[in-house]
Design a protein around this motif. Structure first.
Motif, PDB file in Angstrom:
ATOM      1  N   TYR A  38       0.828  -1.212   0.000  1.00  0.00           N
ATOM      2  CA  TYR A  38       0.000   0.000   0.000  1.00  0.00           C
ATOM      3  C   TYR A  38       0.862   1.262   0.000  1.00  0.00           C
ATOM      4  CZ  TYR A  38      -4.305  -2.606   0.629  1.00  0.00           C
ATOM      5  OH  TYR A  38      -5.379  -3.441   0.423  1.00  0.00           O
ATOM      6  N   ARG A  39       1.991   1.206   0.681  1.00  0.00           N
ATOM      7  CA  ARG A  39       2.898   2.360   0.685  1.00  0.00           C
ATOM      8  C   ARG A  39       3.417   2.646  -0.724  1.00  0.00           C
ATOM      9  NH1 ARG A  39       5.862   3.708   5.592  1.00  0.00           N
ATOM     10  NH2 ARG A  39       4.869   2.770   7.412  1.00  0.00           N
ATOM     11  N   THR A  40       3.618   1.575  -1.503  1.00  0.00           N
ATOM     12  CA  THR A  40       4.113   1.758  -2.865  1.00  0.00           C
ATOM     13  C   THR A  40       3.070   2.461  -3.724  1.00  0.00           C
ATOM     14  OG1 THR A  40       5.466  -0.237  -2.634  1.00  0.00           O
ATOM     15  CG2 THR A  40       5.096   0.574  -4.868  1.00  0.00           C
ATOM     16  N   VAL A  41       1.807   2.103  -3.538  1.00  0.00           N
ATOM     17  CA  VAL A  41       0.738   2.800  -4.250  1.00  0.00           C
ATOM     18  C   VAL A  41       0.666   4.254  -3.777  1.00  0.00           C
ATOM     19  CG1 VAL A  41      -1.747   2.883  -4.700  1.00  0.00           C
ATOM     20  CG2 VAL A  41      -0.577   0.672  -4.591  1.00  0.00           C
ATOM     21  N   ALA A  42       0.852   4.465  -2.472  1.00  0.00           N
ATOM     22  CA  ALA A  42       0.844   5.833  -1.931  1.00  0.00           C
ATOM     23  C   ALA A  42       1.986   6.659  -2.519  1.00  0.00           C
ATOM     24  CB  ALA A  42       0.959   5.789  -0.406  1.00  0.00           C
ATOM     25  N   LEU A  43       3.144   6.035  -2.695  1.00  0.00           N
ATOM     26  CA  LEU A  43       4.279   6.735  -3.305  1.00  0.00           C
ATOM     27  C   LEU A  43       3.945   7.144  -4.736  1.00  0.00           C
ATOM     28  CD1 LEU A  43       7.262   7.660  -3.206  1.00  0.00           C
ATOM     29  CD2 LEU A  43       7.884   5.366  -4.017  1.00  0.00           C
ATOM     30  N   ARG A  44       3.291   6.251  -5.463  1.00  0.00           N
ATOM     31  CA  ARG A  44       2.884   6.565  -6.841  1.00  0.00           C
ATOM     32  C   ARG A  44       1.941   7.769  -6.846  1.00  0.00           C
ATOM     33  NH1 ARG A  44       2.419   8.348 -11.026  1.00  0.00           N
ATOM     34  NH2 ARG A  44       1.499   7.467 -12.919  1.00  0.00           N
ATOM     35  N   ALA A  45       1.004   7.803  -5.910  1.00  0.00           N
ATOM     36  CA  ALA A  45       0.069   8.918  -5.817  1.00  0.00           C
ATOM     37  C   ALA A  45       0.797  10.214  -5.486  1.00  0.00           C
ATOM     38  CB  ALA A  45      -0.998   8.611  -4.762  1.00  0.00           C
ATOM     39  N   TRP A  46       1.709  10.126  -4.539  1.00  0.00           N
ATOM     40  CA  TRP A  46       2.472  11.312  -4.110  1.00  0.00           C
ATOM     41  C   TRP A  46       3.304  11.865  -5.262  1.00  0.00           C
ATOM     42  CZ3 TRP A  46       7.877  12.062  -2.982  1.00  0.00           C
ATOM     43  CH2 TRP A  46       8.139  13.247  -2.280  1.00  0.00           C
TER      44      TRP A  46
END
Length: 225
Positions: A38-46
């Protein structure tokens, strides 16, 4: 098959990742850190400048998202985004806060559900997160709800951040822990809760060795049934 897998759920800062990784090593299982996914998806969003709480901005980013999980020679789970190793980048304090927002979105959870379940179909796993025993692996052989007092979790998270060379203050970390607890408990999709058949383990008064010993005892008893 999930019957030999171990599902560990619990709030932010409970030590799930550290203990689950050690537990997997003891059992000879594969460790799956769903929080890192989930953090990786959050990084993509950021990196895209998208609002992590807006499904209309996040959903398009999932189309064709090149997300990969692999393991190094040291057994550590490494995350790759579009071929780039982001294992360390996803651990910065800013991404931690965004991950809870992204994880509350139905499109993200739907997108990652099969990704997570596939790991347990192909391997015996120790998987930790917020809804592993309740949603992702409802047929896991052993389910554990790992928790600790907010102050204890904040102290552990602060130490972890400082060991990574990141500056942080206790009050700020505690505030973030409490905010994430509220987000995780009240989100509409797959909220954080203890599965009915999960064993509760409170590690407030336990050190790492004691916590691991308690986990091993629970798992060995559960898998022997």
């Amino acid at each position: 098959m999930q019957e030999k897998s171990v599902a560990i759920d619990g709030p932010a800062g409970a030590g799930k990742s550290t203990l689950a990784r050690a537990l997997a090593r003891e059992l000879g299982y594969l460790y799956v850190d769903t929080g890192a996914i989930y953090r990786t998806v959050a990084l993509r969003a950021w990196e895209a400048g998208a609002d992590p709480s807006d499904p209309e901005q996040i959903a398009p980013l999932l189309k064709g998202l090149d997300l990969r999980m692999d393991y190094g020679a040291d057994g550590v789970q490494r995350m790759y985004l579009s071929g780039r190793d982001v294992t360390e980048a996803i651990r910065v304090h800013q991404i931690s806060g965004l991950a809870s927002q992204v994880a509350a979105l139905p499109p993200v959870r739907d997108f990652l559900l099969d990704f997570q379940r596939r790991q347990a179909m192909e391997h015996d796993v120790v998987m930790d997160g917020r809804d592993i025993g309740t949603v992702v692996l409802p047929r896991a052989g052993v389910k554990i709800f790992l928790t600790a007092a907010p102050e204890a979790r904040a102290e552990r998270r602060l130490l972890e951040l400082r060991q990574r060379g990141q500056e942080a203050e206790f009050d700020a970390v505690l505030s973030d822990i409490l905010r994430r607890d509220e987000q995780d408990r009240t989100r509409a999709v797959a909220p954080l809760r203890q599965a009915e058949d999960a064993v509760l383990l409170d590690t407030t008064e336990l050190d790492r060795a004691g916590s691991l010993e308690a986990l091993l005892a629970i798992v060995r008893e559960g898998l022997s049934r």
